[in-house]
Design an enzyme around this catalytic site. Structure first.
Site, PDB file in Angstrom:
ATOM      1  N   ASN A   1       0.875  -1.173   0.000  1.00  0.00           N
ATOM      2  CA  ASN A   1       0.000   0.000   0.000  1.00  0.00           C
ATOM      3  C   ASN A   1       0.913   1.224   0.000  1.00  0.00           C
ATOM      4  OD1 ASN A   1      -1.785   2.064   0.495  1.00  0.00           O
ATOM      5  ND2 ASN A   1      -2.307   1.422   2.576  1.00  0.00           N
TER       6      ASN A   1
ATOM      7  N   LYS B   1       0.252   4.243  -0.324  1.00  0.00           N
ATOM      8  CA  LYS B   1      -0.369   5.464   0.226  1.00  0.00           C
ATOM      9  C   LYS B   1      -0.047   6.651  -0.694  1.00  0.00           C
ATOM     10  CE  LYS B   1      -0.256   3.362   4.728  1.00  0.00           C
ATOM     11  NZ  LYS B   1      -0.289   3.503   6.165  1.00  0.00           N
TER      12      LYS B   1
ATOM     13  N   HIS C   1      -9.718   1.589   4.532  1.00  0.00           N
ATOM     14  CA  HIS C   1      -8.460   1.752   5.286  1.00  0.00           C
ATOM     15  C   HIS C   1      -8.700   2.709   6.447  1.00  0.00           C
ATOM     16  CE1 HIS C   1      -4.385   2.858   6.328  1.00  0.00           C
ATOM     17  NE2 HIS C   1      -4.013   1.726   5.741  1.00  0.00           N
TER      18      HIS C   1
ATOM     19  N   GLU D   1      -7.089   5.075   7.567  1.00  0.00           N
ATOM     20  CA  GLU D   1      -6.823   6.489   7.277  1.00  0.00           C
ATOM     21  C   GLU D   1      -8.023   7.124   6.589  1.00  0.00           C
ATOM     22  OE1 GLU D   1      -3.074   5.781   5.337  1.00  0.00           O
ATOM     23  OE2 GLU D   1      -2.247   5.185   7.281  1.00  0.00           O
TER      24      GLU D   1
ATOM     25  N   GLU E   1      -6.078  -4.591  10.375  1.00  0.00           N
ATOM     26  CA  GLU E   1      -5.040  -3.593  10.604  1.00  0.00           C
ATOM     27  C   GLU E   1      -5.344  -2.821  11.885  1.00  0.00           C
ATOM     28  OE1 GLU E   1      -2.831  -2.574   6.681  1.00  0.00           O
ATOM     29  OE2 GLU E   1      -4.364  -1.088   7.075  1.00  0.00           O
TER      30      GLU E   1
ATOM     31  N   GLY F   1       2.056   2.325  10.811  1.00  0.00           N
ATOM     32  CA  GLY F   1       3.043   3.388  10.675  1.00  0.00           C
ATOM     33  C   GLY F   1       3.710   3.784  11.981  1.00  0.00           C
TER      34      GLY F   1
ATOM     35  N   SER G   1       2.868  -2.115  10.480  1.00  0.00           N
ATOM     36  CA  SER G   1       4.300  -2.222  10.782  1.00  0.00           C
ATOM     37  C   SER G   1       4.889  -3.600  10.499  1.00  0.00           C
ATOM     38  CB  SER G   1       4.585  -1.784  12.225  1.00  0.00           C
ATOM     39  OG  SER G   1       4.219  -0.422  12.411  1.00  0.00           O
TER      40      SER G   1
END
Ligand code: PGA
Length: 246
Positions: free
Chosen positions: A9, A11, A93, A95, A164, A170, A208
């Site tokens: 991904n 991003k 996701h 985010e 996730e 991250g 991660s």
């Protein structure tokens, strides 16, 4: 036996020059026995497709619209993604859930739109740190997946699920293999109640994942690969993770 799947991904990273280098690096370091894909920013899908011609690595997008077409400025439909040959679209996701206020039903509608055009949605679920510490992990991930189960009904077996945990994305703080496996087992159980295909469905772990922790995560019985953010931007690291899934 489920085949492992590793999805990068990217991003909102990269440019034409750095993407070309990254994709050339993957070409040099592959192929792998696991299935491998990269989900890239919309403007780079076509060039990614060209760069990956003849390779085993597949490609996709990081989102799609829930709408079929029309006056939705800035949105990208799953028909467009299919037109560009995308195999996957990440939906839900964390985010997007956090920064774009995407709720469970919208995420489910996006998954449905993707499937309608033969694009496999990678549906992300995961709890925040606050929710985990309050003992609400199970309730949150089940609620997120339930919306997709209800919306897709008999097609639920066609999706990929990605667990996730938001606190692991991250942050360098990975869920332990045991923590991740526990949630994956719950999700598989929930899928078993919805479809006979649950045993064949891929449930990815994301948050991660790095070359040094990938193998142990992928050894867990219900972890069928990974959704890789930061480490997918370095060809050597991503390749090592793909190897670990082999
Ligand atoms: P990360 O991101 O690997 O950088 O934690 C994973 C993701 O957000 O998909």
């Amino acid at each position: 036996m489920r085949k492992k799947l590793v999805v990068g991904n990217w991003k909102m990273h990269g440019n034409r020059a750095s993407n070309a280098l990254l994709l050339a690096g993957l070409k040099e370091l592959g192929p792998w026995s696991a299935q491998v894909a990269v989900c890239v920013p919309f403007p780079y899908i076509t060039e990614t497709a060209l760069a990956l011609t003849g390779q085993q690595v597949q490609y996709g997008a990081q989102d799609c619209s829930a709408h079929e077409q029309g006056a939705y400025t800035g949105e990208v439909s799953s028909a467009m993604l299919a037109d560009l040959g995308c195999r996957y679209a990440i939906v839900g996701h964390s985010e997007r859930r956090a920064y774009h206020r995407e709720g469970d039903q919208l995420v489910a509608d996006k998954a449905k739109a993707a499937l309608a055009h033969g694009v496999t949605p990678i549906v992300c679920v995961g709890e925040t740190l606050e929710e985990r510490e309050a003992g609400r992990t199970e309730e949150v991930v089940k609620r997120q997946l339930a919306a997709v189960v209800h919306t897709l009904t008999h097609c639920i077996g066609e999706i990929v699920v990605a667990y996730e945990p938001v606190w692991a994305i991250g942050t360098g703080r990975t869920a332990t293999p045991e923590q991740a496996q526990a949630v994956h087992a719950l999700l598989r159980q929930q899928l078993r109640a919805a479809t006979q295909k649950a045993e064949q469905m891929q449930i990815l772990y994301g948050g991660s994942v790095k070359p040094d922790n990938a193998a142990e995560l992928f050894r867990q019985p219900d972890i069928d690969g990974g959704l890789i953010g930061g480490a997918s931007l370095k060809a050597a690291d991503f390749a090592a993770i793909c190897r670990a899934a082999g």
